[in-house]
Design an enzyme around this catalytic site. Structure first.
Site, PDB file in Angstrom:
ATOM      1  N   HIS A 268      68.344   8.086 -45.323  1.00  0.00           N
ATOM      2  CA  HIS A 268      68.653   9.518 -45.238  1.00  0.00           C
ATOM      3  C   HIS A 268      69.253   9.784 -43.857  1.00  0.00           C
ATOM      4  O   HIS A 268      70.296   9.231 -43.532  1.00  0.00           O
ATOM      5  CB  HIS A 268      67.377  10.299 -45.546  1.00  0.00           C
ATOM      6  CG  HIS A 268      67.528  11.769 -45.761  1.00  0.00           C
ATOM      7  ND1 HIS A 268      68.729  12.380 -45.960  1.00  0.00           N
ATOM      8  CD2 HIS A 268      66.595  12.768 -45.805  1.00  0.00           C
ATOM      9  CE1 HIS A 268      68.548  13.687 -46.110  1.00  0.00           C
ATOM     10  NE2 HIS A 268      67.259  13.949 -46.015  1.00  0.00           N
ATOM     11  N   HIS A 307      76.377   7.833 -51.845  1.00  0.00           N
ATOM     12  CA  HIS A 307      75.609   9.074 -51.819  1.00  0.00           C
ATOM     13  C   HIS A 307      75.092   9.330 -53.221  1.00  0.00           C
ATOM     14  O   HIS A 307      75.775   9.033 -54.195  1.00  0.00           O
ATOM     15  CB  HIS A 307      76.506  10.241 -51.368  1.00  0.00           C
ATOM     16  CG  HIS A 307      75.729  11.406 -50.888  1.00  0.00           C
ATOM     17  ND1 HIS A 307      75.238  12.353 -51.748  1.00  0.00           N
ATOM     18  CD2 HIS A 307      75.329  11.751 -49.648  1.00  0.00           C
ATOM     19  CE1 HIS A 307      74.583  13.242 -51.040  1.00  0.00           C
ATOM     20  NE2 HIS A 307      74.618  12.904 -49.767  1.00  0.00           N
ATOM     21  N   ASP A 363      77.385  10.282 -42.476  1.00  0.00           N
ATOM     22  CA  ASP A 363      76.843   9.475 -41.387  1.00  0.00           C
ATOM     23  C   ASP A 363      77.778   8.386 -40.902  1.00  0.00           C
ATOM     24  O   ASP A 363      77.513   7.746 -39.891  1.00  0.00           O
ATOM     25  CB  ASP A 363      75.528   8.822 -41.834  1.00  0.00           C
ATOM     26  CG  ASP A 363      74.445   9.851 -41.989  1.00  0.00           C
ATOM     27  OD1 ASP A 363      74.328  10.690 -41.093  1.00  0.00           O
ATOM     28  OD2 ASP A 363      73.733   9.822 -43.002  1.00  0.00           O
TER      29      ASP A 363
HETATM   30  N1  ACO Z   1      76.496  -0.477 -49.822  1.00  0.00           N
HETATM   31  C1  ACO Z   1      76.576  -1.366 -50.839  1.00  0.00           C
HETATM   32  N2  ACO Z   1      76.205  -1.097 -52.095  1.00  0.00           N
HETATM   33  C2  ACO Z   1      75.708   0.126 -52.331  1.00  0.00           C
HETATM   34  C3  ACO Z   1      75.604   1.112 -51.322  1.00  0.00           C
HETATM   35  C4  ACO Z   1      76.035   0.767 -50.037  1.00  0.00           C
HETATM   36  N3  ACO Z   1      75.968   1.651 -49.039  1.00  0.00           N
HETATM   37  N4  ACO Z   1      75.087   2.245 -51.868  1.00  0.00           N
HETATM   38  C5  ACO Z   1      74.871   1.981 -53.156  1.00  0.00           C
HETATM   39  N5  ACO Z   1      75.243   0.701 -53.435  1.00  0.00           N
HETATM   40  C6  ACO Z   1      75.228   0.054 -54.743  1.00  0.00           C
HETATM   41  C7  ACO Z   1      73.822  -0.339 -55.155  1.00  0.00           C
HETATM   42  O1  ACO Z   1      73.510  -1.664 -54.749  1.00  0.00           O
HETATM   43  C8  ACO Z   1      73.904  -0.193 -56.654  1.00  0.00           C
HETATM   44  O2  ACO Z   1      74.589  -1.319 -57.167  1.00  0.00           O
HETATM   45  P1  ACO Z   1      74.140  -1.964 -58.587  1.00  0.00           P
HETATM   46  O3  ACO Z   1      74.473  -0.902 -59.590  1.00  0.00           O
HETATM   47  O4  ACO Z   1      74.950  -3.201 -58.696  1.00  0.00           O
HETATM   48  O5  ACO Z   1      72.670  -2.233 -58.466  1.00  0.00           O
HETATM   49  C9  ACO Z   1      74.802   1.017 -56.855  1.00  0.00           C
HETATM   50  O6  ACO Z   1      75.649   1.046 -55.699  1.00  0.00           O
HETATM   51  C10 ACO Z   1      74.066   2.336 -56.977  1.00  0.00           C
HETATM   52  O7  ACO Z   1      73.209   2.461 -55.855  1.00  0.00           O
HETATM   53  P2  ACO Z   1      71.834   3.262 -55.871  1.00  0.00           P
HETATM   54  O8  ACO Z   1      70.967   2.771 -54.758  1.00  0.00           O
HETATM   55  O9  ACO Z   1      71.267   3.256 -57.259  1.00  0.00           O
HETATM   56  O10 ACO Z   1      72.340   4.715 -55.562  1.00  0.00           O
HETATM   57  P3  ACO Z   1      71.447   5.911 -55.055  1.00  0.00           P
HETATM   58  O11 ACO Z   1      72.099   7.136 -55.515  1.00  0.00           O
HETATM   59  O12 ACO Z   1      70.025   5.712 -55.417  1.00  0.00           O
HETATM   60  O13 ACO Z   1      71.538   5.761 -53.461  1.00  0.00           O
HETATM   61  C11 ACO Z   1      72.071   6.045 -51.205  1.00  0.00           C
HETATM   62  C12 ACO Z   1      72.211   6.601 -52.618  1.00  0.00           C
HETATM   63  C13 ACO Z   1      70.577   5.878 -50.848  1.00  0.00           C
HETATM   64  C14 ACO Z   1      72.658   7.032 -50.200  1.00  0.00           C
HETATM   65  C15 ACO Z   1      72.804   4.682 -51.125  1.00  0.00           C
HETATM   66  O14 ACO Z   1      74.178   4.831 -51.431  1.00  0.00           O
HETATM   67  C16 ACO Z   1      72.645   3.992 -49.766  1.00  0.00           C
HETATM   68  O15 ACO Z   1      71.634   3.308 -49.547  1.00  0.00           O
HETATM   69  N6  ACO Z   1      73.629   4.183 -48.831  1.00  0.00           N
HETATM   70  C17 ACO Z   1      73.524   3.610 -47.514  1.00  0.00           C
HETATM   71  C18 ACO Z   1      72.628   4.475 -46.654  1.00  0.00           C
HETATM   72  C19 ACO Z   1      73.289   5.773 -46.275  1.00  0.00           C
HETATM   73  O16 ACO Z   1      74.433   5.797 -45.813  1.00  0.00           O
HETATM   74  N7  ACO Z   1      72.530   6.863 -46.400  1.00  0.00           N
HETATM   75  C20 ACO Z   1      72.990   8.190 -46.012  1.00  0.00           C
HETATM   76  C21 ACO Z   1      73.181   9.058 -47.190  1.00  0.00           C
HETATM   77  S1  ACO Z   1      73.810  10.617 -46.707  1.00  0.00           S
HETATM   78  C22 ACO Z   1      72.491  11.405 -46.060  1.00  0.00           C
HETATM   79  O17 ACO Z   1      71.363  11.232 -46.433  1.00  0.00           O
HETATM   80  C23 ACO Z   1      72.746  12.310 -45.020  1.00  0.00           C
END
Ligand code: ACO
Length: 429
Positions: A268, A307, A363
Protein backbone atom coordinates in the site's frame (compact mmCIF):
# COMPACT_ATOMS: atom_id res chain seq x y z
CA UNK A 1 -40.38 -5.42 -19.34
CA UNK A 2 -37.13 -6.29 -17.48
CA UNK A 3 -37.32 -5.78 -13.73
CA UNK A 4 -34.46 -4.75 -11.46
CA UNK A 5 -34.19 -8.13 -9.83
CA UNK A 6 -31.96 -11.15 -9.93
CA UNK A 7 -33.61 -14.57 -10.20
CA UNK A 8 -31.69 -17.31 -8.46
CA UNK A 9 -32.51 -21.00 -8.70
CA UNK A 10 -30.89 -23.03 -5.95
CA UNK A 11 -30.14 -26.36 -7.62
CA UNK A 12 -29.67 -27.97 -4.22
CA UNK A 13 -33.36 -27.50 -3.44
CA UNK A 14 -34.93 -26.46 -6.74
CA UNK A 15 -36.25 -23.29 -5.04
CA UNK A 16 -36.40 -20.01 -6.90
CA UNK A 17 -35.62 -16.59 -5.39
CA UNK A 18 -36.20 -13.07 -6.64
CA UNK A 19 -33.58 -10.64 -5.27
CA UNK A 20 -33.76 -6.85 -5.81
CA UNK A 21 -30.89 -5.13 -7.62
CA UNK A 22 -30.13 -1.49 -6.70
CA UNK A 23 -27.27 0.54 -8.18
CA UNK A 24 -25.84 -2.57 -9.80
CA UNK A 25 -25.64 -4.42 -6.50
CA UNK A 26 -27.57 -6.99 -4.54
CA UNK A 27 -27.81 -6.76 -0.79
CA UNK A 28 -25.69 -9.63 0.54
CA UNK A 29 -28.15 -10.16 3.41
CA UNK A 30 -30.81 -11.07 0.82
CA UNK A 31 -28.80 -14.24 0.17
CA UNK A 32 -29.51 -15.43 3.70
CA UNK A 33 -33.01 -16.61 2.74
CA UNK A 34 -31.39 -19.17 0.44
CA UNK A 35 -31.15 -22.22 2.64
CA UNK A 36 -31.15 -25.99 2.27
CA UNK A 37 -32.81 -26.64 5.63
CA UNK A 38 -34.46 -24.80 8.52
CA UNK A 39 -31.26 -24.82 10.61
CA UNK A 40 -29.04 -23.74 7.71
CA UNK A 41 -27.50 -20.28 8.38
CA UNK A 42 -28.21 -19.26 4.80
CA UNK A 43 -26.06 -18.50 1.79
CA UNK A 44 -23.12 -16.13 2.26
CA UNK A 45 -20.72 -14.75 -0.32
CA UNK A 46 -17.01 -15.61 0.01
CA UNK A 47 -14.80 -12.67 -0.96
CA UNK A 48 -11.30 -12.54 0.53
CA UNK A 49 -9.72 -9.14 -0.05
CA UNK A 50 -13.12 -7.65 -0.98
CA UNK A 51 -12.51 -8.35 -4.67
CA UNK A 52 -16.18 -7.81 -5.53
CA UNK A 53 -17.87 -6.51 -2.41
CA UNK A 54 -19.06 -2.94 -1.87
CA UNK A 55 -18.79 -2.16 1.84
CA UNK A 56 -20.54 1.21 1.66
CA UNK A 57 -22.26 3.81 -0.45
CA UNK A 58 -20.08 6.88 -0.81
CA UNK A 59 -20.27 10.36 -2.32
CA UNK A 60 -16.61 11.24 -1.90
CA UNK A 61 -14.34 9.77 -4.56
CA UNK A 62 -15.11 8.27 -7.95
CA UNK A 63 -12.68 5.98 -9.75
CA UNK A 64 -13.11 4.29 -13.11
CA UNK A 65 -10.17 1.93 -13.10
CA UNK A 66 -10.54 0.85 -16.72
CA UNK A 67 -10.62 4.39 -18.05
CA UNK A 68 -8.07 5.77 -15.57
CA UNK A 69 -10.48 8.34 -14.07
CA UNK A 70 -10.20 9.79 -10.57
CA UNK A 71 -12.54 12.49 -9.24
CA UNK A 72 -13.02 13.99 -5.79
CA UNK A 73 -16.65 15.01 -5.24
CA UNK A 74 -17.06 15.05 -9.04
CA UNK A 75 -14.02 17.23 -9.81
CA UNK A 76 -11.36 15.60 -12.04
CA UNK A 77 -8.03 15.12 -10.30
CA UNK A 78 -6.25 16.80 -13.21
CA UNK A 79 -8.19 20.06 -12.66
CA UNK A 80 -7.69 20.03 -8.91
CA UNK A 81 -3.95 19.36 -9.30
CA UNK A 82 -3.59 22.15 -11.86
CA UNK A 83 -5.80 24.82 -10.31
CA UNK A 84 -6.38 23.95 -6.66
CA UNK A 85 -4.43 23.77 -3.44
CA UNK A 86 -4.23 20.91 -0.97
CA UNK A 87 -6.18 22.68 1.79
CA UNK A 88 -8.89 23.65 -0.69
CA UNK A 89 -9.03 20.01 -1.87
CA UNK A 90 -9.14 18.72 1.69
CA UNK A 91 -12.10 21.05 2.37
CA UNK A 92 -13.82 19.77 -0.78
CA UNK A 93 -13.28 16.15 0.22
CA UNK A 94 -14.47 16.77 3.77
CA UNK A 95 -17.43 19.06 3.15
CA UNK A 96 -18.52 18.15 -0.37
CA UNK A 97 -18.10 21.56 -2.07
CA UNK A 98 -15.21 23.79 -3.04
CA UNK A 99 -14.90 26.50 -0.36
CA UNK A 100 -15.79 30.13 -0.99
CA UNK A 101 -13.03 32.65 -0.29
CA UNK A 102 -14.24 33.27 3.27
CA UNK A 103 -14.75 29.55 3.95
CA UNK A 104 -11.24 28.82 2.73
CA UNK A 105 -9.78 31.62 4.84
CA UNK A 106 -11.52 30.33 7.94
CA UNK A 107 -10.53 26.71 7.19
CA UNK A 108 -6.90 27.67 6.56
CA UNK A 109 -6.86 29.71 9.77
CA UNK A 110 -8.29 26.82 11.79
CA UNK A 111 -5.93 24.20 10.37
CA UNK A 112 -2.94 26.53 10.76
CA UNK A 113 -3.86 27.31 14.36
CA UNK A 114 -4.05 23.64 15.28
CA UNK A 115 -0.57 22.73 14.10
CA UNK A 116 1.24 23.01 17.43
CA UNK A 117 1.63 19.84 19.49
CA UNK A 118 1.34 19.50 23.24
CA UNK A 119 4.90 19.62 24.60
CA UNK A 120 4.47 16.15 26.11
CA UNK A 121 4.21 14.71 22.60
CA UNK A 122 7.80 15.83 22.09
CA UNK A 123 8.83 13.79 25.11
CA UNK A 124 6.88 10.87 23.75
CA UNK A 125 8.75 11.09 20.42
CA UNK A 126 12.03 11.50 22.31
CA UNK A 127 11.43 8.05 23.76
CA UNK A 128 11.86 6.35 20.40
CA UNK A 129 15.16 4.75 19.50
CA UNK A 130 17.34 6.95 17.26
CA UNK A 131 16.83 4.69 14.25
CA UNK A 132 13.08 4.15 14.74
CA UNK A 133 11.16 4.17 11.45
CA UNK A 134 9.34 7.55 11.20
CA UNK A 135 6.15 5.80 10.08
CA UNK A 136 6.21 3.71 13.27
CA UNK A 137 6.64 6.94 15.23
CA UNK A 138 3.80 8.62 13.33
CA UNK A 139 1.40 5.71 13.85
CA UNK A 140 2.12 5.69 17.59
CA UNK A 141 2.14 9.46 18.04
CA UNK A 142 -1.15 10.06 16.24
CA UNK A 143 -2.75 7.29 18.34
CA UNK A 144 -1.31 8.95 21.44
CA UNK A 145 -3.12 12.19 20.55
CA UNK A 146 -6.35 10.51 21.64
CA UNK A 147 -5.06 10.64 25.21
CA UNK A 148 -4.61 14.42 24.92
CA UNK A 149 -8.02 15.17 23.40
CA UNK A 150 -10.51 13.19 25.39
CA UNK A 151 -13.34 15.28 23.89
CA UNK A 152 -12.67 13.34 20.67
CA UNK A 153 -14.78 10.54 22.09
CA UNK A 154 -17.88 12.64 21.36
CA UNK A 155 -17.97 11.30 17.84
CA UNK A 156 -21.66 12.04 17.32
CA UNK A 157 -21.20 15.73 18.10
CA UNK A 158 -20.58 17.50 14.76
CA UNK A 159 -18.74 20.38 16.51
CA UNK A 160 -16.36 17.96 18.19
CA UNK A 161 -15.76 16.18 14.88
CA UNK A 162 -14.96 19.52 13.26
CA UNK A 163 -12.44 20.31 15.96
CA UNK A 164 -10.71 16.94 15.74
CA UNK A 165 -10.60 17.31 11.95
CA UNK A 166 -8.72 20.62 12.23
CA UNK A 167 -6.44 19.16 14.86
CA UNK A 168 -5.65 16.06 12.84
CA UNK A 169 -5.03 17.88 9.57
CA UNK A 170 -3.08 20.61 11.39
CA UNK A 171 -0.95 18.29 13.50
CA UNK A 172 -0.09 15.47 11.09
CA UNK A 173 2.68 17.50 9.35
CA UNK A 174 4.07 18.49 12.76
CA UNK A 175 4.12 14.88 13.98
CA UNK A 176 5.70 13.79 10.70
CA UNK A 177 8.37 16.50 10.84
CA UNK A 178 9.13 15.81 14.50
CA UNK A 179 9.55 12.09 13.70
CA UNK A 180 11.98 13.08 10.92
CA UNK A 181 13.96 15.49 13.10
CA UNK A 182 14.16 12.87 15.85
CA UNK A 183 15.60 10.32 13.43
CA UNK A 184 18.22 12.83 12.28
CA UNK A 185 19.02 13.99 15.81
CA UNK A 186 18.03 17.57 15.02
CA UNK A 187 16.08 19.89 17.34
CA UNK A 188 12.38 20.07 16.57
CA UNK A 189 11.33 23.04 14.45
CA UNK A 190 8.02 24.59 15.46
CA UNK A 191 5.26 25.50 13.00
CA UNK A 192 5.39 28.90 11.31
CA UNK A 193 1.87 30.27 10.85
CA UNK A 194 2.98 32.71 8.13
CA UNK A 195 3.68 29.86 5.75
CA UNK A 196 1.40 27.71 3.61
CA UNK A 197 0.53 24.14 4.63
CA UNK A 198 3.37 22.61 2.61
CA UNK A 199 5.69 25.61 3.07
CA UNK A 200 5.37 25.19 6.82
CA UNK A 201 5.95 21.46 6.52
CA UNK A 202 9.21 22.12 4.65
CA UNK A 203 10.08 24.63 7.38
CA UNK A 204 9.54 22.04 10.13
CA UNK A 205 11.59 19.47 8.19
CA UNK A 206 14.54 21.56 7.09
CA UNK A 207 14.86 24.74 9.17
CA UNK A 208 18.35 25.12 10.59
CA UNK A 209 19.64 28.21 12.40
CA UNK A 210 18.04 30.84 10.18
CA UNK A 211 15.51 33.05 11.92
CA UNK A 212 12.92 32.61 9.20
CA UNK A 213 12.79 29.65 6.84
CA UNK A 214 11.92 30.47 3.23
CA UNK A 215 10.53 27.45 1.39
CA UNK A 216 11.50 27.14 -2.27
CA UNK A 217 8.26 28.03 -4.12
CA UNK A 218 8.70 25.20 -6.65
CA UNK A 219 9.20 22.56 -3.95
CA UNK A 220 6.31 24.03 -1.94
CA UNK A 221 4.05 23.79 -5.00
CA UNK A 222 5.32 20.31 -5.96
CA UNK A 223 4.56 18.99 -2.49
CA UNK A 224 1.15 20.65 -2.57
CA UNK A 225 0.29 18.89 -5.85
CA UNK A 226 1.51 15.57 -4.43
CA UNK A 227 -0.70 16.14 -1.40
CA UNK A 228 -3.72 16.77 -3.67
CA UNK A 229 -3.03 13.52 -5.55
CA UNK A 230 -2.84 11.53 -2.33
CA UNK A 231 -5.82 13.07 -0.52
CA UNK A 232 -8.31 10.24 -1.05
CA UNK A 233 -8.71 7.06 -3.04
CA UNK A 234 -12.07 5.60 -1.97
CA UNK A 235 -12.13 2.17 -0.33
CA UNK A 236 -8.45 1.23 -0.26
CA UNK A 237 -6.78 -0.81 2.49
CA UNK A 238 -6.12 2.10 4.89
CA UNK A 239 -9.54 3.71 4.37
CA UNK A 240 -11.12 0.35 5.01
CA UNK A 241 -9.12 0.19 8.25
CA UNK A 242 -10.28 3.72 9.17
CA UNK A 243 -13.91 2.81 8.56
CA UNK A 244 -13.56 -0.60 10.21
CA UNK A 245 -11.98 0.73 13.41
CA UNK A 246 -14.27 3.78 13.37
CA UNK A 247 -17.28 1.47 13.12
CA UNK A 248 -16.62 0.34 16.71
CA UNK A 249 -17.00 4.05 17.63
CA UNK A 250 -13.35 4.46 18.57
CA UNK A 251 -12.14 8.08 18.61
CA UNK A 252 -10.75 9.47 15.33
CA UNK A 253 -7.10 9.58 16.52
CA UNK A 254 -7.18 5.84 17.24
CA UNK A 255 -8.88 5.20 13.91
CA UNK A 256 -6.30 7.34 12.04
CA UNK A 257 -3.53 5.39 13.80
CA UNK A 258 -5.08 2.16 12.47
CA UNK A 259 -5.41 3.62 8.98
CA UNK A 260 -1.81 4.83 9.03
CA UNK A 261 -0.69 1.37 10.17
CA UNK A 262 -2.48 -0.13 7.17
CA UNK A 263 -0.82 2.43 4.91
CA UNK A 264 2.62 1.42 6.22
CA UNK A 265 2.63 -1.93 4.38
CA UNK A 266 4.70 -2.28 1.17
CA UNK A 267 1.66 -3.33 -0.85
CA UNK A 268 0.00 0.00 0.00
CA UNK A 269 1.61 3.30 1.04
CA UNK A 270 4.93 1.62 1.73
CA UNK A 271 5.25 0.94 -1.99
CA UNK A 272 6.98 4.27 -2.76
CA UNK A 273 9.76 3.31 -0.37
CA UNK A 274 9.90 -0.16 -1.95
CA UNK A 275 10.16 1.41 -5.44
CA UNK A 276 13.31 3.33 -4.51
CA UNK A 277 14.87 0.23 -2.94
CA UNK A 278 14.04 -1.66 -6.13
CA UNK A 279 15.57 1.07 -8.36
CA UNK A 280 18.74 1.03 -6.27
CA UNK A 281 18.84 -2.76 -6.43
CA UNK A 282 18.54 -2.66 -10.23
CA UNK A 283 21.41 -0.17 -10.15
CA UNK A 284 21.69 0.73 -13.84
CA UNK A 285 19.64 0.93 -17.02
CA UNK A 286 21.35 -2.04 -18.65
CA UNK A 287 20.29 -4.33 -15.81
CA UNK A 288 16.59 -3.57 -16.34
CA UNK A 289 15.88 -6.50 -18.74
CA UNK A 290 17.45 -8.95 -16.28
CA UNK A 291 15.29 -7.52 -13.46
CA UNK A 292 12.10 -7.71 -15.52
CA UNK A 293 12.92 -11.35 -16.32
CA UNK A 294 13.18 -12.11 -12.60
CA UNK A 295 9.82 -10.45 -11.91
CA UNK A 296 8.20 -12.45 -14.71
CA UNK A 297 9.74 -15.59 -13.26
CA UNK A 298 7.90 -14.91 -10.01
CA UNK A 299 10.91 -13.55 -8.10
CA UNK A 300 9.39 -10.42 -6.61
CA UNK A 301 7.14 -7.75 -8.03
CA UNK A 302 7.76 -4.64 -10.03
CA UNK A 303 7.00 -2.23 -7.20
CA UNK A 304 4.96 0.83 -8.15
CA UNK A 305 3.21 -1.18 -10.83
CA UNK A 306 -0.27 -2.65 -10.74
CA UNK A 307 -3.35 -1.63 -8.83
CA UNK A 308 -6.45 -3.36 -7.56
CA UNK A 309 -8.68 -0.79 -9.24
CA UNK A 310 -6.69 0.81 -12.07
CA UNK A 311 -6.38 -1.46 -15.06
CA UNK A 312 -5.09 1.50 -17.04
CA UNK A 313 -2.48 4.21 -16.43
CA UNK A 314 -3.04 5.64 -12.94
CA UNK A 315 -4.05 9.29 -13.65
CA UNK A 316 -2.04 10.38 -10.63
CA UNK A 317 1.13 8.81 -12.07
CA UNK A 318 0.74 11.00 -15.18
CA UNK A 319 0.56 14.19 -13.10
CA UNK A 320 3.41 13.05 -10.87
CA UNK A 321 5.70 12.77 -13.89
CA UNK A 322 5.13 16.50 -14.56
CA UNK A 323 5.79 17.33 -10.91
CA UNK A 324 9.01 15.32 -11.11
CA UNK A 325 10.19 17.49 -14.00
CA UNK A 326 9.45 20.64 -11.96
CA UNK A 327 11.46 19.36 -9.00
CA UNK A 328 14.37 18.02 -11.07
CA UNK A 329 14.73 21.42 -12.68
CA UNK A 330 15.41 22.90 -9.26
CA UNK A 331 17.23 20.02 -7.63
CA UNK A 332 18.90 18.35 -10.58
CA UNK A 333 17.82 15.15 -12.29
CA UNK A 334 17.53 12.16 -9.97
CA UNK A 335 19.94 9.55 -11.38
CA UNK A 336 17.43 6.79 -10.59
CA UNK A 337 14.97 8.38 -13.02
CA UNK A 338 16.63 6.77 -16.03
CA UNK A 339 16.21 3.32 -14.50
CA UNK A 340 12.55 4.07 -13.70
CA UNK A 341 11.85 5.31 -17.23
CA UNK A 342 13.51 2.23 -18.73
CA UNK A 343 11.55 -0.09 -16.42
CA UNK A 344 8.33 1.64 -17.44
CA UNK A 345 9.22 1.52 -21.15
CA UNK A 346 10.03 -2.19 -21.13
CA UNK A 347 7.14 -3.17 -18.87
CA UNK A 348 4.60 -1.30 -20.99
CA UNK A 349 5.74 -3.23 -24.07
CA UNK A 350 5.92 -6.60 -22.37
CA UNK A 351 3.16 -9.19 -22.74
CA UNK A 352 3.33 -10.23 -19.09
CA UNK A 353 2.42 -6.72 -17.94
CA UNK A 354 0.05 -5.97 -20.82
CA UNK A 355 -1.99 -9.14 -20.23
CA UNK A 356 -2.31 -8.43 -16.53
CA UNK A 357 -3.04 -4.74 -17.15
CA UNK A 358 -0.15 -3.62 -14.97
CA UNK A 359 0.64 0.09 -15.31
CA UNK A 360 2.64 2.51 -13.16
CA UNK A 361 0.72 3.60 -10.07
CA UNK A 362 1.06 6.74 -7.94
CA UNK A 363 4.05 5.32 -6.10
CA UNK A 364 6.25 4.66 -9.10
CA UNK A 365 7.55 8.24 -9.40
CA UNK A 366 6.59 9.88 -6.09
CA UNK A 367 9.61 8.42 -4.25
CA UNK A 368 12.00 9.92 -6.79
CA UNK A 369 10.52 13.35 -6.11
CA UNK A 370 10.66 12.96 -2.35
CA UNK A 371 14.26 11.84 -2.61
CA UNK A 372 15.15 14.85 -4.73
CA UNK A 373 13.49 17.15 -2.20
CA UNK A 374 16.00 15.72 0.26
CA UNK A 375 13.91 13.26 2.20
CA UNK A 376 15.12 9.80 3.18
CA UNK A 377 13.20 6.75 1.97
CA UNK A 378 11.64 5.86 5.27
CA UNK A 379 9.82 9.21 5.26
CA UNK A 380 7.94 8.33 2.05
CA UNK A 381 4.96 6.54 3.63
CA UNK A 382 4.78 9.38 6.16
CA UNK A 383 4.45 11.84 3.27
CA UNK A 384 1.53 9.77 2.00
CA UNK A 385 -0.19 9.66 5.40
CA UNK A 386 -0.27 13.46 5.84
CA UNK A 387 -2.59 14.29 2.92
CA UNK A 388 -4.52 11.00 3.14
CA UNK A 389 -5.69 12.10 6.60
CA UNK A 390 -8.31 14.34 4.96
CA UNK A 391 -9.66 11.36 3.00
CA UNK A 392 -9.66 9.10 6.05
CA UNK A 393 -11.57 11.62 8.17
CA UNK A 394 -14.07 12.29 5.42
CA UNK A 395 -14.71 8.57 4.91
CA UNK A 396 -14.95 8.04 8.67
CA UNK A 397 -17.51 10.79 9.06
CA UNK A 398 -19.54 9.49 6.12
CA UNK A 399 -19.56 6.06 7.75
CA UNK A 400 -20.62 7.44 11.14
CA UNK A 401 -23.67 9.26 9.83
CA UNK A 402 -24.73 6.55 7.38
CA UNK A 403 -27.79 4.79 8.85
CA UNK A 404 -26.92 1.62 6.86
CA UNK A 405 -23.58 1.20 8.60
CA UNK A 406 -22.95 -1.09 11.55
CA UNK A 407 -19.87 -2.35 13.34
CA UNK A 408 -17.69 -4.06 10.72
CA UNK A 409 -17.87 -7.77 11.30
CA UNK A 410 -17.36 -10.11 8.34
CA UNK A 411 -18.52 -13.72 8.30
CA UNK A 412 -16.17 -16.65 7.88
CA UNK A 413 -16.41 -20.11 6.39
CA UNK A 414 -15.24 -22.41 9.14
CA UNK A 415 -12.95 -25.19 7.87
CA UNK A 416 -11.39 -26.27 11.17
CA UNK A 417 -11.76 -29.38 13.30
CA UNK A 418 -15.18 -30.71 14.27
CA UNK A 419 -16.09 -30.91 17.95
CA UNK A 420 -13.60 -33.05 19.86
CA UNK A 421 -12.88 -33.73 23.51
CA UNK A 422 -10.05 -32.24 25.54
CA UNK A 423 -6.97 -34.48 25.58
CA UNK A 424 -4.99 -34.63 28.88
CA UNK A 425 -1.28 -33.81 28.52
CA UNK A 426 -0.04 -37.38 29.06
CA UNK A 427 -2.29 -38.66 26.27
CA UNK A 428 -1.15 -36.15 23.62
CA UNK A 429 1.11 -37.24 20.81
N1 ACO B 1 4.72 -6.91 -10.60
C1 ACO B 1 4.60 -8.12 -11.20
N2 ACO B 1 3.46 -8.82 -11.27
C2 ACO B 1 2.39 -8.27 -10.69
C3 ACO B 1 2.42 -7.01 -10.05
C4 ACO B 1 3.64 -6.33 -10.04
N3 ACO B 1 3.75 -5.13 -9.46
N4 ACO B 1 1.18 -6.72 -9.58
C5 ACO B 1 0.40 -7.75 -9.89
N5 ACO B 1 1.13 -8.69 -10.56
C6 ACO B 1 0.63 -9.94 -11.14
C7 ACO B 1 0.39 -10.99 -10.07
O1 ACO B 1 1.53 -11.81 -9.87
C8 ACO B 1 -0.78 -11.74 -10.66
O2 ACO B 1 -0.27 -12.59 -11.67
P1 ACO B 1 -0.92 -14.07 -11.89
O3 ACO B 1 -2.31 -13.78 -12.37
O4 ACO B 1 -0.03 -14.71 -12.89
O5 ACO B 1 -0.88 -14.73 -10.55
C9 ACO B 1 -1.60 -10.67 -11.34
O6 ACO B 1 -0.66 -9.64 -11.69
C10 ACO B 1 -2.70 -10.08 -10.48
O7 ACO B 1 -2.11 -9.64 -9.27
P2 ACO B 1 -2.88 -9.59 -7.88
O8 ACO B 1 -1.88 -9.60 -6.76
O9 ACO B 1 -3.96 -10.63 -7.86
O10 ACO B 1 -3.57 -8.18 -7.97
P3 ACO B 1 -4.16 -7.36 -6.76
O11 ACO B 1 -5.22 -6.52 -7.31
O12 ACO B 1 -4.50 -8.25 -5.62
O13 ACO B 1 -2.90 -6.49 -6.29
C11 ACO B 1 -1.39 -4.75 -5.91
C12 ACO B 1 -2.76 -5.14 -6.45
C13 ACO B 1 -1.25 -5.21 -4.44
C14 ACO B 1 -1.25 -3.23 -5.90
C15 ACO B 1 -0.29 -5.39 -6.79
O14 ACO B 1 -0.40 -4.96 -8.13
C16 ACO B 1 1.12 -5.14 -6.27
O15 ACO B 1 1.59 -5.87 -5.39
N6 ACO B 1 1.82 -4.08 -6.80
C17 ACO B 1 3.13 -3.74 -6.32
C18 ACO B 1 3.03 -2.95 -5.04
C19 ACO B 1 2.52 -1.55 -5.28
O16 ACO B 1 3.01 -0.83 -6.15
N7 ACO B 1 1.57 -1.13 -4.44
C20 ACO B 1 1.02 0.21 -4.48
C21 ACO B 1 -0.39 0.20 -4.93
S1 ACO B 1 -1.01 1.83 -5.06
C22 ACO B 1 -1.28 2.29 -3.48
O17 ACO B 1 -1.60 1.52 -2.61
C23 ACO B 1 -1.11 3.65 -3.17
Amino acid sequence: MPSDTLTIIDNRTGKKYEIPVHDGAINASDLRQIRVSEDDFGLVSYDPGFMNTASCQSKITYIDGDKGILRYRGYPIEQLAEKGTYLETAYLILYGELPTKSQLDEWTYNVTHHSILHENIKKFIDGFHHDAHPMGMLVSAVGALSTFYTDAKNIFDPESRKKQTCRLIGKMPTLAAFAYRHSTGMPYAYPDNDLSYTGNFLNMLFKMTELKYQPHPVLEKALDVLFILHADHEQNCSTNAMRGVGSSHADPYSAVAAAAAALYGPLHGGANEAVLKMLMEVGSKDRVPEFIKKVKGGQGRLMGFGHRVYKNYDPRARIIKQVADMVFEVKGRNPLLDIALELERIALEDDYFIKRKLYPNVDFYSGLIYQSIGLPMDMFPVLFAIPRTSGWISQWEEMLIDPDQKIARPRQIYKGADKRDYVPMDKRR
